[in-house]
Design a protein around this motif. Structure first.
Motif, PDB file in Angstrom:
ATOM      1  N   GLY A   3     -18.129 -14.340   3.389  1.00  0.00           N
ATOM      2  CA  GLY A   3     -17.032 -14.716   2.503  1.00  0.00           C
ATOM      3  C   GLY A   3     -16.656 -13.598   1.550  1.00  0.00           C
ATOM      4  O   GLY A   3     -15.469 -13.345   1.308  1.00  0.00           O
ATOM      5  N   ASP A   4     -17.671 -12.905   1.011  1.00  0.00           N
ATOM      6  CA  ASP A   4     -17.408 -11.777   0.119  1.00  0.00           C
ATOM      7  C   ASP A   4     -16.690 -10.652   0.857  1.00  0.00           C
ATOM      8  O   ASP A   4     -15.774 -10.032   0.314  1.00  0.00           O
ATOM      9  N   ALA A   5     -17.095 -10.397   2.099  1.00  0.00           N
ATOM     10  CA  ALA A   5     -16.451  -9.344   2.892  1.00  0.00           C
ATOM     11  C   ALA A   5     -14.995  -9.702   3.186  1.00  0.00           C
ATOM     12  O   ALA A   5     -14.116  -8.838   3.128  1.00  0.00           O
ATOM     13  N   VAL A   6     -14.736 -10.973   3.481  1.00  0.00           N
ATOM     14  CA  VAL A   6     -13.364 -11.416   3.744  1.00  0.00           C
ATOM     15  C   VAL A   6     -12.516 -11.242   2.491  1.00  0.00           C
ATOM     16  O   VAL A   6     -11.396 -10.717   2.551  1.00  0.00           O
ATOM     17  N   LEU A   7     -13.023 -11.672   1.335  1.00  0.00           N
ATOM     18  CA  LEU A   7     -12.274 -11.525   0.083  1.00  0.00           C
ATOM     19  C   LEU A   7     -11.995 -10.060  -0.232  1.00  0.00           C
ATOM     20  O   LEU A   7     -10.892  -9.706  -0.658  1.00  0.00           O
ATOM     21  N   ALA A   8     -12.963  -9.189  -0.022  1.00  0.00           N
ATOM     22  CA  ALA A   8     -12.773  -7.765  -0.284  1.00  0.00           C
ATOM     23  C   ALA A   8     -11.710  -7.183   0.654  1.00  0.00           C
ATOM     24  O   ALA A   8     -10.861  -6.390   0.226  1.00  0.00           O
ATOM     25  N   ASP A   9     -11.738  -7.580   1.919  1.00  0.00           N
ATOM     26  CA  ASP A   9     -10.768  -7.069   2.882  1.00  0.00           C
ATOM     27  C   ASP A   9      -9.363  -7.565   2.548  1.00  0.00           C
ATOM     28  O   ASP A   9      -8.398  -6.788   2.578  1.00  0.00           O
ATOM     29  N   VAL A  10      -9.232  -8.837   2.225  1.00  0.00           N
ATOM     30  CA  VAL A  10      -7.922  -9.383   1.866  1.00  0.00           C
ATOM     31  C   VAL A  10      -7.404  -8.705   0.596  1.00  0.00           C
ATOM     32  O   VAL A  10      -6.230  -8.355   0.504  1.00  0.00           O
ATOM     33  N   ALA A  11      -8.279  -8.487  -0.386  1.00  0.00           N
ATOM     34  CA  ALA A  11      -7.870  -7.815  -1.625  1.00  0.00           C
ATOM     35  C   ALA A  11      -7.351  -6.413  -1.337  1.00  0.00           C
ATOM     36  O   ALA A  11      -6.336  -5.987  -1.906  1.00  0.00           O
ATOM     37  N   GLN A  12      -8.012  -5.702  -0.445  1.00  0.00           N
ATOM     38  CA  GLN A  12      -7.572  -4.358  -0.092  1.00  0.00           C
ATOM     39  C   GLN A  12      -6.208  -4.395   0.594  1.00  0.00           C
ATOM     40  O   GLN A  12      -5.313  -3.624   0.251  1.00  0.00           O
ATOM     41  N   ARG A  13      -6.027  -5.305   1.534  1.00  0.00           N
ATOM     42  CA  ARG A  13      -4.737  -5.430   2.223  1.00  0.00           C
ATOM     43  C   ARG A  13      -3.635  -5.833   1.248  1.00  0.00           C
ATOM     44  O   ARG A  13      -2.522  -5.319   1.300  1.00  0.00           O
ATOM     45  N   LEU A  14      -3.970  -6.755   0.349  1.00  0.00           N
ATOM     46  CA  LEU A  14      -3.012  -7.210  -0.651  1.00  0.00           C
ATOM     47  C   LEU A  14      -2.576  -6.059  -1.547  1.00  0.00           C
ATOM     48  O   LEU A  14      -1.387  -5.873  -1.808  1.00  0.00           O
ATOM     49  N   SER A  15      -3.507  -5.264  -1.984  1.00  0.00           N
ATOM     50  CA  SER A  15      -3.190  -4.113  -2.836  1.00  0.00           C
ATOM     51  C   SER A  15      -2.316  -3.096  -2.110  1.00  0.00           C
ATOM     52  O   SER A  15      -1.376  -2.548  -2.691  1.00  0.00           O
ATOM     53  N   LEU A  16      -2.621  -2.839  -0.849  1.00  0.00           N
ATOM     54  CA  LEU A  16      -1.822  -1.886  -0.068  1.00  0.00           C
ATOM     55  C   LEU A  16      -0.394  -2.388   0.120  1.00  0.00           C
ATOM     56  O   LEU A  16       0.562  -1.616  -0.012  1.00  0.00           O
ATOM     57  N   CYS A  17      -0.245  -3.674   0.435  1.00  0.00           N
ATOM     58  CA  CYS A  17       1.092  -4.231   0.648  1.00  0.00           C
ATOM     59  C   CYS A  17       1.881  -4.321  -0.654  1.00  0.00           C
ATOM     60  O   CYS A  17       3.092  -4.140  -0.654  1.00  0.00           O
ATOM     61  N   ALA A  18       1.214  -4.595  -1.762  1.00  0.00           N
ATOM     62  CA  ALA A  18       1.902  -4.780  -3.044  1.00  0.00           C
ATOM     63  C   ALA A  18       2.439  -3.470  -3.599  1.00  0.00           C
ATOM     64  O   ALA A  18       3.433  -3.458  -4.312  1.00  0.00           O
ATOM     65  N   GLY A  19       1.781  -2.382  -3.314  1.00  0.00           N
ATOM     66  CA  GLY A  19       2.252  -1.084  -3.781  1.00  0.00           C
ATOM     67  C   GLY A  19       1.706  -0.697  -5.146  1.00  0.00           C
ATOM     68  O   GLY A  19       1.052  -1.483  -5.828  1.00  0.00           O
ATOM     69  N   ASP A  20       2.005   0.532  -5.548  1.00  0.00           N
ATOM     70  CA  ASP A  20       1.450   1.116  -6.766  1.00  0.00           C
ATOM     71  C   ASP A  20       1.997   0.517  -8.051  1.00  0.00           C
ATOM     72  O   ASP A  20       1.362   0.614  -9.094  1.00  0.00           O
ATOM     73  N   VAL A  23       0.318  -5.193  -9.918  1.00  0.00           N
ATOM     74  CA  VAL A  23      -1.068  -5.437 -10.315  1.00  0.00           C
ATOM     75  C   VAL A  23      -1.582  -6.589  -9.468  1.00  0.00           C
ATOM     76  O   VAL A  23      -0.947  -7.637  -9.379  1.00  0.00           O
ATOM     77  N   VAL A  24      -2.723  -6.384  -8.828  1.00  0.00           N
ATOM     78  CA  VAL A  24      -3.344  -7.415  -8.005  1.00  0.00           C
ATOM     79  C   VAL A  24      -4.686  -7.758  -8.637  1.00  0.00           C
ATOM     80  O   VAL A  24      -5.479  -6.877  -8.950  1.00  0.00           O
ATOM     81  N   ALA A  25      -4.936  -9.046  -8.825  1.00  0.00           N
ATOM     82  CA  ALA A  25      -6.197  -9.478  -9.427  1.00  0.00           C
ATOM     83  C   ALA A  25      -6.676 -10.749  -8.743  1.00  0.00           C
ATOM     84  O   ALA A  25      -5.881 -11.548  -8.261  1.00  0.00           O
ATOM     85  N   ARG A  26      -7.976 -10.920  -8.723  1.00  0.00           N
ATOM     86  CA  ARG A  26      -8.540 -12.166  -8.212  1.00  0.00           C
ATOM     87  C   ARG A  26      -8.415 -13.199  -9.317  1.00  0.00           C
ATOM     88  O   ARG A  26      -8.872 -12.996 -10.435  1.00  0.00           O
ATOM     89  N   TRP A  27      -7.774 -14.312  -8.997  1.00  0.00           N
ATOM     90  CA  TRP A  27      -7.500 -15.344  -9.991  1.00  0.00           C
ATOM     91  C   TRP A  27      -8.650 -16.341 -10.060  1.00  0.00           C
ATOM     92  O   TRP A  27      -8.961 -16.880 -11.095  1.00  0.00           O
ATOM     93  N   GLY A  28      -9.271 -16.597  -8.954  1.00  0.00           N
ATOM     94  CA  GLY A  28     -10.397 -17.523  -8.907  1.00  0.00           C
ATOM     95  C   GLY A  28     -10.693 -17.880  -7.476  1.00  0.00           C
ATOM     96  O   GLY A  28      -9.826 -17.823  -6.620  1.00  0.00           O
ATOM     97  N   GLY A  29     -11.927 -18.183  -7.205  1.00  0.00           N
ATOM     98  CA  GLY A  29     -12.310 -18.588  -5.848  1.00  0.00           C
ATOM     99  C   GLY A  29     -11.714 -17.688  -4.796  1.00  0.00           C
ATOM    100  O   GLY A  29     -12.072 -16.527  -4.671  1.00  0.00           O
ATOM    101  N   ASP A  30     -10.773 -18.232  -4.049  1.00  0.00           N
ATOM    102  CA  ASP A  30     -10.111 -17.464  -2.992  1.00  0.00           C
ATOM    103  C   ASP A  30      -8.640 -17.232  -3.323  1.00  0.00           C
ATOM    104  O   ASP A  30      -7.818 -17.057  -2.445  1.00  0.00           O
ATOM    105  N   GLU A  31      -8.312 -17.224  -4.607  1.00  0.00           N
ATOM    106  CA  GLU A  31      -6.932 -17.029  -5.036  1.00  0.00           C
ATOM    107  C   GLU A  31      -6.749 -15.660  -5.684  1.00  0.00           C
ATOM    108  O   GLU A  31      -7.624 -15.184  -6.394  1.00  0.00           O
TER     109      GLU A  31
END
Length: 75
Positions: A3-20, A23-31
């Protein structure tokens, strides 16, 4: 650990898609929260790209990941 690996991977993809400029932040749980200076139309396109990136595949050998997104002007 998976689960931690999935969250880290999604966070990385989210940051790349969102651009410089976003701001991307984990809001809670899987949000995650994305604060973006872009117009709603651009954000819808961004979430479309991310959804296509995640669609139908596993992330780091973990479970399938689905995305739902919304917010002011992005529904």
């Amino acid at each position: 650990p998976v689960g931690d690996a999935v969250l880290a991977d999604v966070a990385q993809r989210l940051s790349l898609c969102a651009g410089d400029q976003s701001v991307v932040a984990r809001w809670g749980g899987d949000e995650f929260l994305v604060i973006s200076p872009h117009q709603p139309e651009e954000c819808r396109g961004f979430f479309g790209l991310l959804t296509a990136d995640l669609h139908g595949g596993e992330v780091d050998g973990g479970p399938r990941v689905r995305l739902s997104a919304g917010g002011p002007g992005v529904r």
